[in-house]
Design a protein around this motif. Structure first.
Motif, PDB file in Angstrom:
ATOM      1  N   GLY A 175       0.722  -1.229   0.077  1.00  0.00           N
ATOM      2  CA  GLY A 175       0.099   0.040  -0.122  1.00  0.00           C
ATOM      3  C   GLY A 175       0.685   1.344  -0.024  1.00  0.00           C
ATOM      4  N   ALA A 176       2.145   1.177   0.076  1.00  0.00           N
ATOM      5  CA  ALA A 176       2.967   2.455   0.343  1.00  0.00           C
ATOM      6  C   ALA A 176       3.153   3.112  -0.899  1.00  0.00           C
ATOM      7  CB  ALA A 176       4.389   1.927   0.758  1.00  0.00           C
ATOM      8  N   HIS A 177       2.962   2.512  -1.919  1.00  0.00           N
ATOM      9  CA  HIS A 177       2.866   3.224  -3.553  1.00  0.00           C
ATOM     10  C   HIS A 177       1.522   3.690  -4.105  1.00  0.00           C
ATOM     11  CE1 HIS A 177       7.184   2.289  -4.663  1.00  0.00           C
ATOM     12  NE2 HIS A 177       7.283   3.010  -3.460  1.00  0.00           N
TER      13      HIS A 177
ATOM     14  N   GLY B 174      11.909  -0.371  -1.819  1.00  0.00           N
ATOM     15  CA  GLY B 174      11.594   0.505  -0.846  1.00  0.00           C
ATOM     16  C   GLY B 174      12.043   1.768  -1.029  1.00  0.00           C
ATOM     17  N   GLY B 175      12.412   2.223  -2.186  1.00  0.00           N
ATOM     18  CA  GLY B 175      12.517   3.685  -2.717  1.00  0.00           C
ATOM     19  C   GLY B 175      11.199   4.131  -3.348  1.00  0.00           C
ATOM     20  N   GLY B 176      11.038   5.535  -3.539  1.00  0.00           N
ATOM     21  CA  GLY B 176       9.912   5.835  -4.215  1.00  0.00           C
ATOM     22  C   GLY B 176       8.963   6.593  -3.003  1.00  0.00           C
ATOM     23  N   PRO B 177       7.889   6.842  -3.514  1.00  0.00           N
ATOM     24  CA  PRO B 177       6.974   7.332  -2.289  1.00  0.00           C
ATOM     25  C   PRO B 177       6.472   6.496  -1.163  1.00  0.00           C
ATOM     26  CG  PRO B 177       5.791   6.892  -4.420  1.00  0.00           C
ATOM     27  CD  PRO B 177       7.297   6.457  -4.474  1.00  0.00           C
ATOM     28  N   ASN B 178       6.375   6.926  -0.042  1.00  0.00           N
ATOM     29  CA  ASN B 178       5.470   6.251   0.908  1.00  0.00           C
ATOM     30  C   ASN B 178       4.367   7.001   1.371  1.00  0.00           C
ATOM     31  OD1 ASN B 178       7.323   4.017   2.144  1.00  0.00           O
ATOM     32  ND2 ASN B 178       8.830   5.308   1.537  1.00  0.00           N
ATOM     33  N   TYR B 179       3.198   6.652   0.971  1.00  0.00           N
ATOM     34  CA  TYR B 179       1.953   6.986   1.278  1.00  0.00           C
ATOM     35  C   TYR B 179       1.422   6.588   2.558  1.00  0.00           C
ATOM     36  CZ  TYR B 179       2.321   8.334  -3.851  1.00  0.00           C
ATOM     37  OH  TYR B 179       2.809   8.910  -5.082  1.00  0.00           O
TER      38      TYR B 179
ATOM     39  N   SER C 254       4.586  13.397  -0.480  1.00  0.00           N
ATOM     40  CA  SER C 254       4.608  11.892  -0.833  1.00  0.00           C
ATOM     41  C   SER C 254       5.601  11.220  -0.153  1.00  0.00           C
ATOM     42  CB  SER C 254       4.839  12.096  -2.256  1.00  0.00           C
ATOM     43  OG  SER C 254       6.135  12.294  -2.641  1.00  0.00           O
ATOM     44  N   SER C 255       6.260  11.876   0.808  1.00  0.00           N
ATOM     45  CA  SER C 255       7.408  11.214   1.474  1.00  0.00           C
ATOM     46  C   SER C 255       8.351  10.250   0.494  1.00  0.00           C
ATOM     47  CB  SER C 255       6.927  10.445   2.663  1.00  0.00           C
ATOM     48  OG  SER C 255       6.115  11.120   3.450  1.00  0.00           O
ATOM     49  N   THR C 256       8.485  10.856  -0.729  1.00  0.00           N
ATOM     50  CA  THR C 256       9.318  10.316  -1.517  1.00  0.00           C
ATOM     51  C   THR C 256      10.661  10.340  -1.159  1.00  0.00           C
ATOM     52  OG1 THR C 256       8.027  10.810  -3.474  1.00  0.00           O
ATOM     53  CG2 THR C 256      10.341  10.208  -4.160  1.00  0.00           C
ATOM     54  N   ASN C 257      11.560   9.117  -1.018  1.00  0.00           N
ATOM     55  CA  ASN C 257      12.897   9.079  -0.803  1.00  0.00           C
ATOM     56  C   ASN C 257      13.633   7.680  -1.600  1.00  0.00           C
ATOM     57  OD1 ASN C 257      15.282   9.668   1.100  1.00  0.00           O
ATOM     58  ND2 ASN C 257      14.967   7.381   1.336  1.00  0.00           N
ATOM     59  N   HIS C 258      14.750   8.224  -2.152  1.00  0.00           N
ATOM     60  CA  HIS C 258      15.518   7.239  -2.778  1.00  0.00           C
ATOM     61  C   HIS C 258      17.088   7.128  -2.195  1.00  0.00           C
ATOM     62  CE1 HIS C 258      12.585   8.101  -5.874  1.00  0.00           C
ATOM     63  NE2 HIS C 258      12.722   6.552  -6.355  1.00  0.00           N
ATOM     64  N   GLU C 259      17.812   5.915  -1.915  1.00  0.00           N
ATOM     65  CA  GLU C 259      18.787   5.939  -1.245  1.00  0.00           C
ATOM     66  C   GLU C 259      19.836   6.959  -2.261  1.00  0.00           C
ATOM     67  OE1 GLU C 259      22.057   5.013   1.127  1.00  0.00           O
ATOM     68  OE2 GLU C 259      19.814   4.183   1.172  1.00  0.00           O
TER      69      GLU C 259
ATOM     70  N   VAL D 248     -16.313   4.574  -1.158  1.00  0.00           N
ATOM     71  CA  VAL D 248     -15.286   5.598  -1.447  1.00  0.00           C
ATOM     72  C   VAL D 248     -14.330   4.999  -0.421  1.00  0.00           C
ATOM     73  CG1 VAL D 248     -14.147   7.713  -1.490  1.00  0.00           C
ATOM     74  CG2 VAL D 248     -16.752   7.373  -2.183  1.00  0.00           C
ATOM     75  N   VAL D 249     -13.015   4.608  -0.584  1.00  0.00           N
ATOM     76  CA  VAL D 249     -12.166   3.993   0.297  1.00  0.00           C
ATOM     77  C   VAL D 249     -10.931   4.712   0.344  1.00  0.00           C
ATOM     78  CG1 VAL D 249     -13.358   1.745  -0.121  1.00  0.00           C
ATOM     79  CG2 VAL D 249     -11.347   2.303  -1.654  1.00  0.00           C
ATOM     80  N   SER D 250      -9.693   4.316   1.144  1.00  0.00           N
ATOM     81  CA  SER D 250      -8.586   4.428   1.174  1.00  0.00           C
ATOM     82  C   SER D 250      -7.991   3.231   0.211  1.00  0.00           C
ATOM     83  CB  SER D 250      -7.817   4.639   2.420  1.00  0.00           C
ATOM     84  OG  SER D 250      -6.474   4.349   2.476  1.00  0.00           O
ATOM     85  N   LEU D 251      -7.632   3.305  -0.926  1.00  0.00           N
ATOM     86  CA  LEU D 251      -7.127   2.078  -1.547  1.00  0.00           C
ATOM     87  C   LEU D 251      -5.906   1.350  -1.014  1.00  0.00           C
ATOM     88  CD1 LEU D 251      -7.687   0.330  -4.005  1.00  0.00           C
ATOM     89  CD2 LEU D 251      -6.378   1.808  -5.374  1.00  0.00           C
ATOM     90  N   GLY D 252      -4.994   2.334  -0.290  1.00  0.00           N
ATOM     91  CA  GLY D 252      -3.726   1.707   0.384  1.00  0.00           C
ATOM     92  C   GLY D 252      -4.173   1.016   1.656  1.00  0.00           C
TER      93      GLY D 252
END
Length: 545
Positions: free
Chosen positions: A48-50, A536-541, A454-459, A113-117
């Motif tokens: 669900g993080a993406h 594990g990289g990218g957004p963390n919704y 979006s809390s996006t992070n990449h190493e 209507v939902v939180s899809l994550g």
């Protein structure tokens, strides 16, 4: 070059992608073949993080997969109670009445209507209870191909330095062997693209066409919250020849999901999907929903919009495609969760049969799809999206009403997608620049503050996963002809053109990437390559919101 030694694990089935399609496939496999060993990997840090919150779900597939979903406390808590379709002019909103008769596929009666994550996280729990091994934080980097068949996947290496050398914390990716591999990576998946190319899955099939969906979630005052309200719009601010529109859903605890979809077959190189999304909030039909509220989440992703005409061959030696990897989104409904889940369930049934018969290819998958409601649902709306491309917004909407209300999708003709999305941009000299309003930081915002949410992070030291195949092509085509369209279509500010004396270069801020894949789709010469970053990289919704 030294061969990397990799740890190997073996399963009956490996599923790539922890979205609705992959999770439904994994659960269904364990239901019908409980002795089957199933592994599911997800490149996000958790299931669900993406996936950005806020979607309308039709529960049809869920009812088939888990009939007791209510007893299992599935997070479908906000039924649709009110819905509107609006045609926008710059200052007015014209309500289109009798939606269920004019455009019956837009009717949301009985939907949620939902939180899809959150839904995906719940499906992940059901999968684990059923005996599925789930590994989040692992990206599928390569298909393992042996004897001209897919024999599993190789996960991405960890700890590779920016220059390509092995860092001090290097950990090689694993080989996950499988008798069958189910690819459910979403739109424009890397392994799916490899499988399509290797096995000719798109031969004789129309080009896939895509849209960019950009989404925000707002928390608003309780007195302004109308749980179950669903609002869609088309028309302004897009011109008549650009497909797209906005949505707005009230759900959860004082939450509003707002978003904007732009068809990536647009022609004006100066169009910015992000800016179109921002300025739509200024319209009276939308502004009132955000007053007194606070924006809390931002994200973006590409959507497969080709539909029925663009579905590739679904099976190949050693595996199948399902979900948005194959393009099962129902565009007029603006929904893909129920179709993705159904395709995953049918994929599981075909794969289970192939395992039982010890056959290389789950070739019954296509027949199962064609005999299901999934096929008839997509067939009946096949002409809606290409009608807008052919005739524009107004005439396309008129045709869609006639096709839906009178013919009910049973027309004896099929409209086509004439171009790939990267072929439609006009040179800058032929385009009119668009004057977008500056952000006020209350209702409208810039890309930098948006990506932060979006809390996006990449190493930091990993290799740049967005690559130019040829820098000179960027200068002579993207810059000189189209005035750097990637600096506008990217919703995360990844691409910036910079001048060094008389030379222009492209700066790539890969750290900002929210994994929407738009650059991989829209670049005029397909010169930009989106590669899989470290798992594990990218957004963390936030998946529970």
């Amino acid at each position: 070059m030294t061969q990397i030694e990799r740890e190997e694990m073996e399963f009956d089935v490996v599923v790539v992608g922890g979205g609705p399609a992959g999770l439904a496939a994994a659960i269904r496999l364990r239901q019908i073949a409980p002795e089957t060993s199933v592994c599911l990997i997800e490149k996000g840090s958790e299931i669900g993080a993406h996936i950005v919150s806020g979607a309308v779900i039709e529960p049809r597939a869920l009812e088939e997969l888990l009939p007791d979903w209510r007893d299992r406390n599935a997070p479908l808590r906000t039924p649709v109670t009110e819905e509107h379709m609006l045609y926008l002019t710059p200052h007015r909103a014209i309500n289109i009445p009798a939606l269920d008769r004019v455009m019956p596929h837009m009717n949301n009666h009985g939907n949620f209507v939902v939180s899809l994550g959150e839904v995906c996280r719940w499906l992940g729990e059901q999968a684990e209870e059923a005996g599925v091994e789930i590994y989040p934080g692992f990206s599928g980097a390569e298909l393992l191909i042996e004897n001209n068949r897919v024999a599993g996947i190789i996960t991405g290496d960890m700890g590779i330095e920016r220059d390509g050398t092995q860092g001090g914390n290097f950990a090689p990716g694993m080989i996950l062997r499988a008798k069958q591999t189910i690819l459910t990576e979403g739109a424009r998946g890397s392994l799916s693209a490899h499988a399509m190319q290797r096995f000719g899955l798109r031969k004789g099939v129309e080009s896939q066409t895509y849209a960019l969906g950009i989404k925000e979630v707002w928390e608003i005052p309780k007195e302004n919250h109308r749980p179950g309200l669903v609002q869609h719009s088309f028309g302004w601010p897009l011109d008549d020849h650009t497909y797209g529109g906005a949505w707005l859903y009230h759900f959860g605890e004082n939450l509003v999901s707002y978003g904007f979809v732009t068809g990536l077959d647009y022609a004006n190189t100066y169009l910015s999907p992000f800016e179109e999304m921002q300025r739509t909030k200024l319209h009276p039909a939308f502004r009132k929903h955000f007053e007194g509220g606070k924006r809390i989440i931002y994200g973006a992703r590409a959507l497969s919009e080709g539909g029925f005409q663009s579905i590739p061959r679904l099976s190949f030696p050693g595996g199948v495609l399902a979900g948005d990897s194959a393009g099962f989104l129902n565009v007029p409904k603006i929904k893909g969760t129920h179709t993705a889940m159904k395709s995953g369930m049918l994929a599981a049934e075909a794969v289970a049969e192939a395992l039982t018969k010890d056959t290389t290819e789950a070739s019954t998958f296509t027949a199962l799809v064609k005999d299901s409601w999934l096929w008839s649902e997509l067939r009946d709306v096949r002409n809606i999206r290409p009608a807008f491309s052919k005739w524009g917004m107004k005439l396309g909407a008129l045709y869609s009403g006639i096709d839906s209300m009178i013919f009910r999708g049973r027309t004896p003709w099929t409209l086509h997608h004439p171009h790939a999305d990267n072929e439609t941009l006009k040179p800058a000299a032929l385009c009119k620049k668009i004057a977008y309003p500056k952000p006020d930081n209350k209702l409208t915002f810039d890309r930098v503050s948006s990506v932060f949410l979006s809390s996006t992070n990449h190493e930091e030291n990993q290799p740049v996963h967005l690559k130019l195949r040829n820098q000179s092509i960027w200068r002579t085509v993207n810059h000189d002809v189209f005035d750097s369209p990637e600096s506008r279509y990217c919703p995360a500010g990844v691409y910036e053109q910079e001048q060094d004396g008389t030379e222009w270069n492209l700066r790539i801020n890969a750290q900002n990437c929210v994994h929407c894949k738009t650059c991989d789709i829209k670049d005029p010469t397909q010169n930009i390559e989106w590669c899989t970053p470290e798992g594990g990289g990218g957004p963390n919704y936030p998946v529970g919101m």
